[in-house]
Motif scaffolding. Structure first.
Motif, PDB file in Angstrom:
ATOM      1  N   SER A 101       0.817  -1.218   0.000  1.00 41.09           N
ATOM      2  CA  SER A 101       0.000   0.000   0.000  1.00 41.09           C
ATOM      3  C   SER A 101       0.847   1.262   0.000  1.00 41.09           C
ATOM      4  O   SER A 101       0.401   2.311  -0.491  1.00 41.09           O
ATOM      5  CB  SER A 101      -0.930   0.006   1.221  1.00 41.09           C
ATOM      6  OG  SER A 101      -1.868  -1.048   1.165  1.00 41.09           O
ATOM      7  N   MET A 105      -0.890   3.462  -2.773  1.00 35.81           N
ATOM      8  CA  MET A 105      -1.795   4.507  -2.269  1.00 35.81           C
ATOM      9  C   MET A 105      -1.170   5.891  -2.283  1.00 35.81           C
ATOM     10  O   MET A 105      -1.781   6.840  -1.790  1.00 35.81           O
ATOM     11  CB  MET A 105      -2.238   4.155  -0.851  1.00 35.81           C
ATOM     12  CG  MET A 105      -3.014   2.862  -0.727  1.00 35.81           C
ATOM     13  SD  MET A 105      -4.560   2.841  -1.673  1.00 35.81           S
ATOM     14  CE  MET A 105      -5.495   4.115  -0.826  1.00 35.81           C
ATOM     15  N   LYS A 111      -5.723   8.890   3.154  1.00 36.02           N
ATOM     16  CA  LYS A 111      -4.894   7.755   3.567  1.00 36.02           C
ATOM     17  C   LYS A 111      -5.004   7.471   5.069  1.00 36.02           C
ATOM     18  O   LYS A 111      -4.840   6.328   5.494  1.00 36.02           O
ATOM     19  CB  LYS A 111      -3.441   8.004   3.159  1.00 36.02           C
ATOM     20  CG  LYS A 111      -3.204   7.855   1.652  1.00 36.02           C
ATOM     21  CD  LYS A 111      -1.744   7.805   1.303  1.00 36.02           C
ATOM     22  CE  LYS A 111      -1.142   9.193   1.226  1.00 36.02           C
ATOM     23  NZ  LYS A 111      -1.604   9.959   0.056  1.00 36.02           N
ATOM     24  N   TYR A 114      -7.873   5.243   5.381  1.00 35.93           N
ATOM     25  CA  TYR A 114      -7.534   3.954   4.768  1.00 35.93           C
ATOM     26  C   TYR A 114      -6.751   3.071   5.736  1.00 35.93           C
ATOM     27  O   TYR A 114      -7.129   1.919   6.001  1.00 35.93           O
ATOM     28  CB  TYR A 114      -6.719   4.207   3.493  1.00 35.93           C
ATOM     29  CG  TYR A 114      -6.149   2.979   2.843  1.00 35.93           C
ATOM     30  CD1 TYR A 114      -6.897   2.223   1.948  1.00 35.93           C
ATOM     31  CD2 TYR A 114      -4.833   2.561   3.107  1.00 35.93           C
ATOM     32  CE1 TYR A 114      -6.372   1.085   1.339  1.00 35.93           C
ATOM     33  CE2 TYR A 114      -4.298   1.424   2.504  1.00 35.93           C
ATOM     34  CZ  TYR A 114      -5.065   0.699   1.622  1.00 35.93           C
ATOM     35  OH  TYR A 114      -4.543  -0.416   1.028  1.00 35.93           O
ATOM     36  N   TYR A 115      -5.664   3.595   6.294  1.00 38.67           N
ATOM     37  CA  TYR A 115      -4.822   2.789   7.180  1.00 38.67           C
ATOM     38  C   TYR A 115      -5.518   2.493   8.506  1.00 38.67           C
ATOM     39  O   TYR A 115      -5.329   1.419   9.097  1.00 38.67           O
ATOM     40  CB  TYR A 115      -3.484   3.480   7.418  1.00 38.67           C
ATOM     41  CG  TYR A 115      -2.556   3.411   6.225  1.00 38.67           C
ATOM     42  CD1 TYR A 115      -1.978   2.203   5.847  1.00 38.67           C
ATOM     43  CD2 TYR A 115      -2.262   4.542   5.466  1.00 38.67           C
ATOM     44  CE1 TYR A 115      -1.141   2.120   4.746  1.00 38.67           C
ATOM     45  CE2 TYR A 115      -1.418   4.472   4.364  1.00 38.67           C
ATOM     46  CZ  TYR A 115      -0.860   3.259   4.006  1.00 38.67           C
ATOM     47  OH  TYR A 115      -0.032   3.184   2.907  1.00 38.67           O
TER      48      TYR A 115
END
Length: 495
Positions: A101, A105, A111, A114-115
């Motif tokens: 990623s 990404m 982000k 996302y994480y």
């Protein structure tokens, strides 16, 4: 595998990723804190899970009750060989997904979100793995749907939002059926504790209750068939391909789909038991649906020009192998099914990583546009070629081992039809994977590809996990002691 760590309570393994999330706010000033933390969490989680290895290979089981109101309403965890294999595969491949990623990404927005949801999803996946009874399993199974939904819709396009709605509709409907099945079991078993027991917790005397057990098994299998992508309940899975490739890889190789087939294994062997299932028409009906899924999904894959879509229908077919192993109801068949849970995860995540590298570097999604790409991207397409051989089941790849056991299980059941369909499926796999490899390396490009500077054709953070996992598909095919030893413990406890 590390044995220097003392096994800890499974609820601590589950809780650990969640407890790390607040650290992001305190460490914001440190450069790349988000990425560093996202990587450290699955690494430590994998170490925690690996600490159970010596306990598992000795045939021991670790149990832990954290809440109990009565026989039905209790939160109970169980670390056995089956849950260990699911957990160690998930947490280890999570590490590779996080590293991948970092490169994939880079140009994406949101982000932090996302994480954060990736870490939460890891926690819930560990909860699914270590659940020790039906209620605990259901709780984490439903949480997995809710936690992964933001990852499905991450790009927030209209297509992504539609895919997210489809994912929620299918998954929550399946979850409702599972809850109904739990209520049926609680009623039939008259309040007996609903903990998973090798060989089944349901008394064989209940076979005299007529169609009650058949309907209960049907409800459970229909519920778990959603995430296990058994046709015709598979449609959400190809639609979810709109998510970023690392998420697609997790969906198809690690967390979501594996939770479905893992649930089927728990229901067949730890709730009903093979002796009961073999006497019910529901199991025979489901076996037919599995065989249709294996063959039909492969045929559909032939006609998909979008690489991720072809991989999606390949997943639908390959998940059928795991479910088939469960419903062969013999030692060799179950061994092949559980082995394929490990093998398919390793192979399919490699293939998805390859597709993501191709997209990031060339912005190509269609297979018809990838002729000659192997000359420009030898590392990526080399990894794709190795993983494709594994998907077909050609030795010495890991795919051969599990398919060999499935063939043995079919032979021992005396079913030439199943053996023939497995061979047909392998031929179909070869038909829709190997031409991609041949076209990539031996045809002239039909589109222009940019020249890549340096030795590597893609960011190392993306290429390294892809190549390492491709090598692992061969390594574990030759040295298959680890997965086979754990699988042996599972089947010995049951049979």
């Amino acid at each position: 595998m590390p044995t220097f760590l003392k096994p800890i309570a499974p609820w601590l393994v589950i809780l650990f990723p969640i407890l790390t999330l607040p650290l992001k706010f305190f460490l914001k000033r440190i450069k790349k804190t988000r990425e560093i933390l996202a990587l450290i969490v699955p690494v430590i989680t994998t170490l925690f899970v690996s600490s159970y290895y010596s306990l598992i290979v000795n045939g021991e089981v670790l149990t832990n009750t954290v809440f109990k109101m009565n026989n039905i309403l209790n939160i109970y965890f169980r670390v056995d060989a089956a849950s260990f294999l699911f957990a160690i595969v998930s947490s280890t491949l999570w590490i590779f997904t996080i590293i991948y990623s970092f490169g994939y990404m880079k140009e994406y927005q949101n982000k932090d979100r996302y994480y954060s949801f990736l870490i939460l999803a890891l926690s819930v996946t560990m909860g699914v793995a270590f659940s020790g009874n039906l209620l605990t399993f259901y709780m984490f199974y439903e949480l997995l749907t809710l936690i992964t939904y933001p990852l499905v819709i991450h790009v927030q396009t209209e297509e992504a939002m539609d895919a997210g709605k489809q994912y929620l509709t299918y998954s929550l409907s399946g979850g409702a059926l599972i809850l109904l099945g739990i209520m049926f079991v609680a009623f039939l078993n008259e309040g007996v504790v609903l903990n998973f027991i090798p060989g089944g917790l349901i008394s064989k005397s209940l076979l005299e209750t007529g169609r009650s057990l058949e309907i209960t098994l049907l409800v459970f299998l229909a519920g778990f068939s959603v995430k296990a992508a058994v046709m015709p309940l598979h449609r959400w899975l190809p639609a979810a391909m709109v998510a970023p490739t690392p998420i697609s890889a997790l969906f198809h190789a690690v967390a979501v789909v594996n939770s479905g087939v893992f649930g089927i294994i728990r229901i067949v062997y730890f709730v009903f038991g093979p002796e009961i299932v073999i006497s019910l028409w529901t199991g025979k009906l489901f076996l037919v649906l599995i065989l249709i899924t294996i063959v039909l999904a492969s045929i559909i894959a032939f006609f998909k020009d979008n690489l991720k879509r072809r991989l999606a229908y390949s997943t639908v077919s390959q998940l059928g192998y795991i479910s088939l192993g469960a419903f062969l109801l013999n030692l060799e068949g179950l061994s092949g099914g559980i082995l394929h849970l490990f093998n398919h995860a390793l192979i399919k995540i490699t293939l998805f990583f390859c597709s993501g590298v191709i997209y990031i570097v060339t912005h190509k999604k269609k297979i018809s546009e990838m002729a000659g790409i192997g000359k420009k991207m030898p590392w990526t397409m080399g990894a794709f070629a190795i993983a494709s051989l594994g998907m077909v089941g050609i030795p010495p790849s890991v795919g051969f081992n599990s398919k060999w056991y499935l063939m043995l299980g079919s032979f021992n059941q005396g079913s030439l039809l199943i053996m023939g369909l497995l061979i047909l499926s392998a031929m179909l796999n070869a038909g829709y994977f190997l031409p991609i490899v041949v076209s990539a390396f031996f045809k002239e490009p039909i589109t222009d590809f940019e020249e890549h500077q340096g030795f590597f054709e893609a960011p190392v953070s993306m290429l390294a996990p892809t190549v390492i996992l491709a090598i692992a598909t061969i390594g574990f095919g030759i040295w298959y002691h680890f997965p086979s030893l754990v699988v042996e413990v599972v089947v010995q406890n049951i049979f």
